[in-house]
Scaffold this active site. Structure first.
Site, PDB file in Angstrom:
ATOM      1  N   LYS A 177       0.822  -1.280   0.030  1.00 44.29           N
ATOM      2  CA  LYS A 177       0.081  -0.075   0.048  1.00 44.29           C
ATOM      3  C   LYS A 177       0.818   1.290   0.221  1.00 44.29           C
ATOM      4  CE  LYS A 177      -1.933   2.488   3.166  1.00 44.29           C
ATOM      5  NZ  LYS A 177      -1.701   4.030   2.366  1.00 44.29           N
ATOM      6  N   GLU A 251       9.599   1.597  10.658  1.00 43.80           N
ATOM      7  CA  GLU A 251      10.756   2.641  10.151  1.00 43.80           C
ATOM      8  C   GLU A 251      10.069   3.838  10.407  1.00 43.80           C
ATOM      9  OE1 GLU A 251      13.844   1.825   9.276  1.00 43.80           O
ATOM     10  OE2 GLU A 251      13.745  -0.325   8.658  1.00 43.80           O
ATOM     11  N   CYS A 285      13.383  11.196   6.868  1.00 43.33           N
ATOM     12  CA  CYS A 285      13.362  10.604   8.213  1.00 43.33           C
ATOM     13  C   CYS A 285      14.688  10.891   9.009  1.00 43.33           C
ATOM     14  CB  CYS A 285      12.948   9.382   8.300  1.00 43.33           C
ATOM     15  SG  CYS A 285      13.863   8.340   7.101  1.00 43.33           S
ATOM     16  N   GLU A 384       9.389  15.925  15.706  1.00 42.11           N
ATOM     17  CA  GLU A 384       9.791  16.032  14.334  1.00 42.11           C
ATOM     18  C   GLU A 384       8.802  16.648  13.349  1.00 42.11           C
ATOM     19  OE1 GLU A 384       8.533  12.499  12.023  1.00 42.11           O
ATOM     20  OE2 GLU A 384      10.536  12.460  10.918  1.00 42.11           O
TER      21      GLU A 384
HETATM   22  P1  NAD Z   1       1.998   8.454   8.053  1.00 39.37           P
HETATM   23  O1  NAD Z   1       2.348   7.539   9.156  1.00 39.37           O
HETATM   24  O2  NAD Z   1       0.755   9.339   8.135  1.00 39.37           O
HETATM   25  O3  NAD Z   1       1.504   7.470   6.880  1.00 39.37           O
HETATM   26  C1  NAD Z   1       2.334   6.449   6.420  1.00 39.37           C
HETATM   27  C2  NAD Z   1       1.781   5.408   5.570  1.00 39.37           C
HETATM   28  O4  NAD Z   1       0.935   4.679   6.648  1.00 39.37           O
HETATM   29  C3  NAD Z   1       0.798   5.983   4.577  1.00 39.37           C
HETATM   30  O5  NAD Z   1       0.605   4.947   3.507  1.00 39.37           O
HETATM   31  C4  NAD Z   1      -0.834   5.746   5.277  1.00 39.37           C
HETATM   32  O6  NAD Z   1      -1.841   5.788   4.522  1.00 39.37           O
HETATM   33  C5  NAD Z   1      -0.487   4.553   6.268  1.00 39.37           C
HETATM   34  N1  NAD Z   1      -0.945   4.992   7.590  1.00 39.37           N
HETATM   35  C6  NAD Z   1      -1.067   5.908   8.493  1.00 39.37           C
HETATM   36  N2  NAD Z   1      -1.837   5.308   9.811  1.00 39.37           N
HETATM   37  C7  NAD Z   1      -1.919   4.113   9.635  1.00 39.37           C
HETATM   38  C8  NAD Z   1      -2.470   3.150  10.621  1.00 39.37           C
HETATM   39  N3  NAD Z   1      -2.868   3.688  11.812  1.00 39.37           N
HETATM   40  N4  NAD Z   1      -2.358   1.823  10.188  1.00 39.37           N
HETATM   41  C9  NAD Z   1      -1.810   1.407   8.826  1.00 39.37           C
HETATM   42  N5  NAD Z   1      -1.378   2.460   8.109  1.00 39.37           N
HETATM   43  C10 NAD Z   1      -1.566   3.531   8.384  1.00 39.37           C
HETATM   44  O7  NAD Z   1       3.416   9.037   7.624  1.00 39.37           O
HETATM   45  P2  NAD Z   1       3.618  10.040   6.424  1.00 39.37           P
HETATM   46  O8  NAD Z   1       3.338  11.281   6.736  1.00 39.37           O
HETATM   47  O9  NAD Z   1       3.167   9.395   4.987  1.00 39.37           O
HETATM   48  O10 NAD Z   1       5.254  10.179   6.285  1.00 39.37           O
HETATM   49  C11 NAD Z   1       6.192  10.834   7.101  1.00 39.37           C
HETATM   50  C12 NAD Z   1       6.762  10.018   8.183  1.00 39.37           C
HETATM   51  O11 NAD Z   1       7.397   8.917   7.717  1.00 39.37           O
HETATM   52  C13 NAD Z   1       7.631  10.765   9.130  1.00 39.37           C
HETATM   53  O12 NAD Z   1       7.471  10.663  10.289  1.00 39.37           O
HETATM   54  C14 NAD Z   1       9.062  10.143   8.735  1.00 39.37           C
HETATM   55  O13 NAD Z   1      10.161  10.338   9.534  1.00 39.37           O
HETATM   56  C15 NAD Z   1       8.588   8.692   8.401  1.00 39.37           C
HETATM   57  N6  NAD Z   1       9.507   7.945   7.580  1.00 39.37           N
HETATM   58  C16 NAD Z   1      10.538   7.088   8.191  1.00 39.37           C
HETATM   59  C17 NAD Z   1      11.438   6.519   7.326  1.00 39.37           C
HETATM   60  C18 NAD Z   1      12.291   5.836   8.084  1.00 39.37           C
HETATM   61  O14 NAD Z   1      12.889   4.661   7.231  1.00 39.37           O
HETATM   62  N7  NAD Z   1      12.631   5.455   9.512  1.00 39.37           N
HETATM   63  C19 NAD Z   1      11.495   6.750   5.833  1.00 39.37           C
HETATM   64  C20 NAD Z   1      10.562   7.746   5.481  1.00 39.37           C
HETATM   65  C21 NAD Z   1       9.657   8.230   6.214  1.00 39.37           C
END
Ligand code: NAD
Length: 486
Positions: A177, A251, A285, A384
């Site tokens: 997804k 992650e 991130c 963050e």
């Molecule tokens: P997000 O958590 O809002 O969403 C990420 C994904 O998860 C999306 O596909 C979203 O639809 C889905 N999602 C959201 N809530 C969910 C739930 N409760 N259950 C299942 N799926 C769910 O994050 P974002 O705003 O899309 O991305 C930014 C975040 O990602 C930042 O916190 C960043 O640090 C993190 N990130 C981490 C890494 C890493 O490798 N550590 C890499 C890239 C981004």
């Protein structure tokens, strides 16, 4: 501009219409126009996708194939993608605002990383026989099962390859997804894998937002969740997975500190901070969002960090001269501007940036922003932001620098800038983060990547990125059966 409409989901090897008519509009962060549409998959679609993945894993040929055959098929798919890379790069520029000059270099790195995963998988023995006091004992590496892989928007195509290829090569089945902001670029990858002959149900693609992700994570047919995204969502997912002990890899977010020592080379610092704090419009991130500098040189380093921030050309990501595009969405822009207001209200001094750049009336742009402050407990130092905002904090001695760096709920990345190798090694060993960089900002696809503390559980990339999709089985053998497992 043409609108890319994808109205099907990949389920059980077929591109199928979703069970209901809900759609997600994909909006260009630079023009604010709709540029695409995908299905908003519901619980029924997720159920079918997981069912197809389950069937493929339990009864299909994929995991029973010799590893080399899986590698050959996946290589064929990655090769078939090559001619499409320029158009995928354009799609990523359109969807998330990554400047075209950067996308042209970054997107070809995805199949290259995919091939590296395949080579790495071939180096890991599928079984090893140990001679133990209890007799010969085989340790088998088997695929963990049906993987629910969920991605954010900040590195869409590359992350799809990073999540899908290692899972597939080990013999797992996957339901992928993408983020609702950037769902378009994964379709060519799914098409290439299907065309290369991936058996039905081994890869399934569902598009949607939080509720689609929640249905996927909670599905009893899922054996492992591979999630990249925010710490808040990761926490929610971990609770859901706890009910059935679903294997879990997270992650998550970061608030990484770059520690600049007094002898650091200014040009190296400016280069590392430019990339590390502001690259990808700060939507990284592992970004260096806190920069720790010696108090007696504070003004000098503040100037260097400001120079790094101001080295960017902010503008339309389709313009080849642009080095910083917009934030991915209006929501993300508002979140970042909100944090800038919080920083000002908390008493941090705004040194540069702080708002939308002049002359860019449309699009979700925020200027690269630098705050000066001496209190690491402020929200802009603890939470963050995920935008082009860095805070410069002073320290009086190394001990205090290390204390400030560690004073964070996160443990993803960090850096030291110094010309003294001994000091670099000392700082590296003193900080507890999953990844650390010396005099640089690197996203190293050849080595494990992941976080400590609230930055996550498990590792992606490198050998660990393949092993993450293995389940170990121990078999206590007899001398007669041992040769069958060698
Ligand atoms: P997000 O958590 O809002 O969403 C990420 C994904 O998860 C999306 O596909 C979203 O639809 C889905 N999602 C959201 N809530 C969910 C739930 N409760 N259950 C299942 N799926 C769910 O994050 P974002 O705003 O899309 O991305 C930014 C975040 O990602 C930042 O916190 C960043 O640090 C993190 N990130 C981490 C890494 C890493 O490798 N550590 C890499 C890239 C981004």
């Amino acid at each position: 501009m043409t609108i890319t409409v994808r109205d099907t989901l990949l389920i059980g090897g077929e591109w199928r219409k979703p069970s209901a008519g809900d759609r997600i509009q994909v909006v260009s962060p630079s023009t604010e126009n709709v540029l695409g549409q995908v299905p908003d998959a519901g619980a029924d679609d997720v159920d079918m996708a997981v069912g197809a993945a389950r069937e493929a894993f339990d009864h299909g040929p994929w995991r029973r194939m010799p590893l080399q055959e899986r590698v050959t098929l996946l290589e064929r798919a990655l090769d078939a993608l090559e001619p499409q890379l320029p158009s995928i790069a354009e799609l990523v520029t359109a969807e998330m605002g990554l400047p075209s000059a950067i996308a042209a270099k970054k997107i070809p790195g995805a199949p290259a990383a995919g091939r590296l995963f395949l080579r790495t998988a071939l180096e890991i023995p599928e079984s090893e026989v140990l001679q133990t006091p209890y007799g010969p004992t085989a340790v088998l590496r088997e695929p963990v099962g049906v993987v629910a892989a969920i991605a954010p928007w900040n590195s869409p195509f590359n992350m799809a390859v990073t999540k899908i290829v290692p899972a597939l090569v080990t013999g797992c089945s996957v339901v992928y997804k993408p983020a609702p902001e950037t769902p378009l670029d994964v379709f060519p990858l799914a098409e290439a894998l299907t065309a290369a002959g991936l058996p039905p149900g081994v890869l399934n693609l569902v598009t949607g937002g939080t509720s689609t992700g929640q249905a996927l994570v909670a599905h009893p047919g899922v054996d492992k969740v591979s999630f990249t995204g925010s710490t808040a969502a990761g926490r929610h997912i971990a609770r859901t997975c706890a009910d059935r002990f679903t294997r879990l890899q997270l992650e998550l977010g970061g608030k990484s500190a770059a520690i600049v020592l007094a002898d650091a080379d200014p040009a190296t610092v400016v280069r590392g901070i430019a990339m590390g704090s502001f690259g990808n419009t700060g939507q990284t991130c592992s970004a260096y969002s806190r920069i720790l500098v010696p108090a007696h040189q504070y003004d000098q380093w503040l100037e260097a960090v400001t120079a790094a921030a101001q080295s960017f050309t902010v503008g339309d990501p389709r313009d080849p001269a642009t080095t910083m595009g917009p934030l991915v969405s209006a929501a993300q822009r508002d979140r970042v501007l909100g944090y800038i207001s919080v920083g000002k209200a908390e008493g941090a001094r705004l040194v540069c940036g702080g708002g939308a750049p002049e002359g860019l009336e449309r699009g979700y742009y925020v200027q690269p922003t630098v705050f000066a402050c001496d209190d690491n407990s402020l929200r802009i130092c603890q939470e963050e932001i995920f935008g082009p905002v860095a805070v410069v904090l002073p320290y009086t001695d190394l001990e205090q620098a290390l204390r400030i760096a560690e004073d964070s709920p996160y443990g993803l990345h960090g850096a030291v800038f110094t010309q003294d190798p001994q000091a670099a090694a000392q700082v590296t060993r003193s900080v507890r983060t999953g990844t650390f960089s010396v005099n640089s900002f690197v996203h190293n696809t050849h080595a494990p990547f992941g976080g400590m503390k609230a930055s996550g559980i498990g590792r992606e990339l490198g050998r660990a990125g393949i092993e993450a999709f293995h389940e170990l089985r121990t078999v206590n053998l007899t001398p007669e059966t041992a040769p069958l497992f060698g």
